[in-house]
Motif scaffolding. Structure first.
Motif, PDB file in Angstrom:
ATOM      1  N   THR B 143      -1.956   1.403   1.466  1.00 17.51           N
ATOM      2  CA  THR B 143      -0.597   1.069   1.024  1.00 17.51           C
ATOM      3  C   THR B 143      -0.446  -0.429   0.740  1.00 17.51           C
ATOM      4  N   PRO B 144      -0.936  -0.885  -0.434  1.00 16.09           N
ATOM      5  CA  PRO B 144      -0.769  -2.306  -0.787  1.00 16.09           C
ATOM      6  C   PRO B 144       0.707  -2.637  -0.967  1.00 16.09           C
ATOM      7  N   HIS B 145       1.075  -3.897  -0.723  1.00 20.53           N
ATOM      8  CA  HIS B 145       2.415  -4.367  -1.107  1.00 20.53           C
ATOM      9  C   HIS B 145       2.263  -5.119  -2.421  1.00 20.53           C
ATOM     10  N   PRO B 146       3.368  -5.470  -3.085  1.00 22.88           N
ATOM     11  CA  PRO B 146       3.243  -6.072  -4.430  1.00 22.88           C
ATOM     12  C   PRO B 146       2.394  -7.341  -4.435  1.00 22.88           C
ATOM     13  N   GLY B 147       2.340  -8.070  -3.308  1.00 19.74           N
ATOM     14  CA  GLY B 147       1.566  -9.312  -3.276  1.00 19.74           C
ATOM     15  C   GLY B 147       0.113  -9.139  -2.869  1.00 19.74           C
ATOM     16  N   SER B 148      -0.302  -7.947  -2.483  1.00 19.91           N
ATOM     17  CA  SER B 148      -1.688  -7.745  -2.028  1.00 19.91           C
ATOM     18  C   SER B 148      -2.668  -8.073  -3.154  1.00 19.91           C
ATOM     19  N   THR B 149      -3.750  -8.769  -2.824  1.00 16.29           N
ATOM     20  CA  THR B 149      -4.748  -9.070  -3.861  1.00 16.29           C
ATOM     21  C   THR B 149      -5.594  -7.840  -4.137  1.00 16.29           C
ATOM     22  N   PRO B 150      -6.073  -7.698  -5.375  1.00 19.16           N
ATOM     23  CA  PRO B 150      -6.947  -6.561  -5.706  1.00 19.16           C
ATOM     24  C   PRO B 150      -8.191  -6.529  -4.819  1.00 19.16           C
ATOM     25  N   GLU B 151      -8.707  -7.698  -4.454  1.00 12.03           N
ATOM     26  CA  GLU B 151      -9.904  -7.746  -3.608  1.00 12.03           C
ATOM     27  C   GLU B 151      -9.605  -7.150  -2.233  1.00 12.03           C
ATOM     28  N   ALA B 152      -8.433  -7.468  -1.691  1.00  7.28           N
ATOM     29  CA  ALA B 152      -8.067  -6.931  -0.371  1.00  7.28           C
ATOM     30  C   ALA B 152      -7.917  -5.408  -0.448  1.00  7.28           C
ATOM     31  N   VAL B 153      -7.287  -4.920  -1.524  1.00 13.39           N
ATOM     32  CA  VAL B 153      -7.108  -3.474  -1.688  1.00 13.39           C
ATOM     33  C   VAL B 153      -8.472  -2.793  -1.777  1.00 13.39           C
ATOM     34  N   ALA B 154      -9.359  -3.379  -2.570  1.00 14.99           N
ATOM     35  CA  ALA B 154     -10.687  -2.781  -2.748  1.00 14.99           C
ATOM     36  C   ALA B 154     -11.443  -2.716  -1.426  1.00 14.99           C
ATOM     37  N   LEU B 155     -11.298  -3.744  -0.606  1.00 13.14           N
ATOM     38  CA  LEU B 155     -12.014  -3.790   0.672  1.00 13.14           C
ATOM     39  C   LEU B 155     -11.515  -2.699   1.620  1.00 13.14           C
ATOM     40  N   VAL B 156     -10.190  -2.487   1.627  1.00 12.63           N
ATOM     41  CA  VAL B 156      -9.619  -1.471   2.525  1.00 12.63           C
ATOM     42  C   VAL B 156     -10.000  -0.078   2.028  1.00 12.63           C
ATOM     43  N   GLU B 157     -10.005   0.134   0.705  1.00 17.61           N
ATOM     44  CA  GLU B 157     -10.457   1.434   0.186  1.00 17.61           C
ATOM     45  C   GLU B 157     -11.937   1.652   0.491  1.00 17.61           C
ATOM     46  N   ALA B 158     -12.707   0.554   0.451  1.00 16.47           N
ATOM     47  CA  ALA B 158     -14.135   0.668   0.797  1.00 16.47           C
ATOM     48  C   ALA B 158     -14.300   1.101   2.252  1.00 16.47           C
ATOM     49  N   LEU B 159     -13.431   0.593   3.134  1.00 14.38           N
ATOM     50  CA  LEU B 159     -13.484   0.997   4.550  1.00 14.38           C
ATOM     51  C   LEU B 159     -13.209   2.496   4.694  1.00 14.38           C
ATOM     52  N   ALA B 160     -12.166   2.975   3.988  1.00 12.77           N
ATOM     53  CA  ALA B 160     -11.829   4.396   4.069  1.00 12.77           C
ATOM     54  C   ALA B 160     -13.011   5.251   3.610  1.00 12.77           C
ATOM     55  N   LEU B 161     -13.625   4.867   2.504  1.00 15.74           N
ATOM     56  CA  LEU B 161     -14.771   5.621   1.974  1.00 15.74           C
ATOM     57  C   LEU B 161     -15.951   5.577   2.933  1.00 15.74           C
ATOM     58  N   LEU B 162     -16.195   4.398   3.504  1.00 12.61           N
ATOM     59  CA  LEU B 162     -17.296   4.243   4.454  1.00 12.61           C
ATOM     60  C   LEU B 162     -17.101   5.173   5.659  1.00 12.61           C
ATOM     61  N   CYS B 163     -15.829   5.399   6.010  1.00 11.10           N
ATOM     62  CA  CYS B 163     -15.534   6.287   7.153  1.00 11.10           C
ATOM     63  C   CYS B 163     -15.582   7.761   6.741  1.00 11.10           C
ATOM     64  N   GLY B 164     -15.876   8.042   5.466  1.00 14.05           N
ATOM     65  CA  GLY B 164     -15.963   9.436   5.019  1.00 14.05           C
ATOM     66  C   GLY B 164     -14.631  10.014   4.581  1.00 14.05           C
ATOM     67  N   ALA B 165     -13.576   9.180   4.548  1.00 14.85           N
ATOM     68  CA  ALA B 165     -12.241   9.673   4.213  1.00 14.85           C
ATOM     69  C   ALA B 165     -11.994   9.601   2.704  1.00 14.85           C
ATOM     70  N   VAL B 166     -10.846  10.134   2.286  1.00 15.86           N
ATOM     71  CA  VAL B 166     -10.440  10.150   0.885  1.00 15.86           C
ATOM     72  C   VAL B 166      -9.246   9.215   0.730  1.00 15.86           C
ATOM     73  N   PRO B 167      -9.430   8.023   0.123  1.00 12.01           N
ATOM     74  CA  PRO B 167      -8.294   7.098  -0.003  1.00 12.01           C
ATOM     75  C   PRO B 167      -7.204   7.679  -0.906  1.00 12.01           C
ATOM     76  N   VAL B 168      -5.957   7.560  -0.461  1.00 15.54           N
ATOM     77  CA  VAL B 168      -4.799   7.987  -1.252  1.00 15.54           C
ATOM     78  C   VAL B 168      -3.889   6.773  -1.350  1.00 15.54           C
ATOM     79  N   ARG B 169      -3.762   6.174  -2.555  1.00 21.09           N
ATOM     80  CA  ARG B 169      -3.003   4.936  -2.670  1.00 21.09           C
ATOM     81  C   ARG B 169      -1.519   5.231  -2.867  1.00 21.09           C
TER      82      ARG B 169
END
Lengths: 357, 357
Positions: B143-169
């Motif tokens: 759940t990014p906020h309007p000010g979240s950087t794309p790099e930060a969003v990508a890193l958190v989605e990478a964490l979800a994937l690494l944990c085997g989960a399905v990211p839902v933005r």
């Protein structure tokens, strides 16, 4: 009519209404060697049920020992009255019990009427869905009225036992209060929870987990049938709904006012309620533990899992397969006695399964 | 800090709060070979999590690439702010998302914060219950906020994937509305349904079937924890509850006035809602059929059943064991593709199982 001992079910048994429930009772009676007579306004149903070996069509000369009225709620009163006129003991399988009794209160022979309600069903309907095993181990409410003869009560309880069910004796009033709590209220609240999803965006619904699926599952049932059932128990259901509205108002107020204790109070009542539901086999709820296992979603894998679980000598109390929104792996949840869960987990891991608790 | 490509998760990952969720994420990161740093106010939790191989205690010189805040809802804001001060990308795993974001809105570095919510849990808590497999195939709201950087969003989605989960933005607002509908409202309505059972006589509760067990299951959860979660989403939940109260009033009125169409309307909305929930593997719900099988309640019988079912080459979509109030026989409900149900039934009967649909 038979000259057997009072309460001894020897037949013939007439089934009025050869739908799912009626035909299933007919098949159970046939399994026990009783003669079964079938009555239905639909010739199709009658032919189908006969073809399944459920019995033969009733003729005017038949003198059944017991008549089972298995017609929709709206027709129960008329059909029970008609059956009483024939001189037999009469029961029905309607989902509510006060209304049909009131409809036949002044009818001659009403002392031969004892209401019944087998707690079994299927997502399907009609005689083709019937099975003599439908009632195996299920509760079967038997609801005598104050004028019912002991012989009639015994005969209806004998029918429930013959069908493999567990008779639970209640007054018609108690029965309707009981199903209002254990069936009609949960159904309506499930429908309200599900109704709130109807217009939700798809990406919101992507967060649906097992919890909301469980809560809303029963709400998928036929609205016309459940509307008829709930309407026939309007008084008891209405009283419970009024109580629910009071507690709902309390939650709304507590949330609006930041009163966390008020929210917790309603949640705590819920915990007490889940503990009040009798456990497996009617005994008190035993403490259980859960083991999750990742299982590839293709034929044969569950068999391998249960073979390995069986080899661990742990009795599995419940199973559910968690619906996995993203990939072809099922997460299987095994519920076992709490003190056996760790052993099961270790045993499955030693066989290469990915598990967690 | 790493000099890898933006969005590439290379570690170290700091986990703040070594409970069930935090330690499970730590274990998943370790499984992927990342360095993991653990922070917890409880030395016991820290030692346990380290002992499980989840990582080592954080030291003042550590410079994590990503901090995962996994503390109770009441402490999220403060811990997210503290983590942002260290310069890393920060996410959390709280059950609601608007509140924590509001708490850190003015904090320097908030562009490095991206909320998260893995839809996974367990009846148990604490690091000992943790598992790297906890998130396998589960949705993980990002759940990014309007000010979240794309790099930060990508890193958190990478964490979800690494944990085997399905990211839902989702936006934080959308997330909170989504879980209000798919989690908090069903939980509260389940608690209300269960609460109505708390003071019911035992012989009424004897009529409890699978329906009421399903509706009320989630209501067994810890009232303090769920009270905290629901209170943190008070606005969204309150709005839904107000809608539910309107429909509840409509049902009460319809029942009192004998207006069956009014009752059916609410039940029909419920049917629509159950159809809106996505099916297994995120696809549309496929038509399924059910086969019931009577199974003796001792170890090994389920294994035999699943071996026989597996041999029939029918893929089993869901399983439940119906709790049988009267006797030591379980009724197992197998859910399969509708057009395979009849084949499964025939195949099981040929192997001697007592089945019905």
């Amino acid at each position: 009519m038979s000259d057997a001992l009072p309460g001894s079910l020897v037949g013939p048994v007439e089934i009025v209404g050869a739908g799912l429930i009626g035909t299933s009772i007919a098949l159970a009676c046939r399994r026990a060697g009783l003669e079964v007579l079938l009555t239905d306004s639909s010739d199709d149903h009658l032919r189908t049920a006969s073809g399944l070996g459920a019995g033969r069509a009733t003729t005017p000369d038949d003198r059944p020992q017991l008549v089972v009225v298995a017609v929709p709620p709206d027709h129960l009163g008329a059909q029970i009255a008609r059956a009483l006129a024939g001189g037999a003991v009469v029961t029905d399988v309607g989902s509510v019990k006060v209304g049909p009794l009131a409809a036949v209160a002044g009818v001659p022979g009403v002392e031969r009427y004892v209401g019944g309600h087998p707690m079994a069903g299927s997502e399907r309907s009609g005689p083709l869905a019937a099975s003599s095993a439908l009632f195996d181990g299920r509760p079967w409410a038997v609801t005598p009225h104050p004028g019912s003869t002991p012989e009639a009560v015994a005969l209806v309880e004998a029918l429930a036992l013959l069908c493999g069910a567990v008779p639970v004796r209640l007054t018609p009033d108690e029965h309707d209060l009981a199903v209002a709590r254990t069936s009609h209220l949960p159904h309506l609240l499930a429908a309200l929870a599900a109704g709130a999803l109807a217009d939700a965006p798809a990406d919101h619904l992507a967060l649906s987990g097992q919890g909301v699926r469980d809560v809303t599952r029963v709400a998928a049932g036929d609205p016309a049938l459940y509307g008829q059932i709930v309407a026939a128990n309007a008084h008891a259901v209405g009283a419970l709904l009024t109580g629910v509205r009071e507690r709902l108002d309390a939650v709304i107020e507590a949330l609006a006012g930041g009163d966390r204790a008020g929210v917790e109070a309603v949640l705590s009542e819920g915990v007490s309620g889940t503990r009040a539901i009798p456990g497996k086999h009617g005994g008190p709820t035993r403490p259980t533990g859960t083991v999750f296992v990742a299982v590839p979603d293709h034929p044969g894998e569950l068999a391998r899992l249960f073979a390995d679980a069986g080899a661990s000598e742990v009795n599995i109390e419940d199973v559910r397969i968690d619906h996995d929104p993203g990939r072809p792996v099922g997460l299987v949840e095994l519920t076992v006695d709490e003190d056996r869960a760790e052993h099961l987990l270790t045993s499955l891991e030693s066989k290469g399964w990915v598990t967690h608790r």
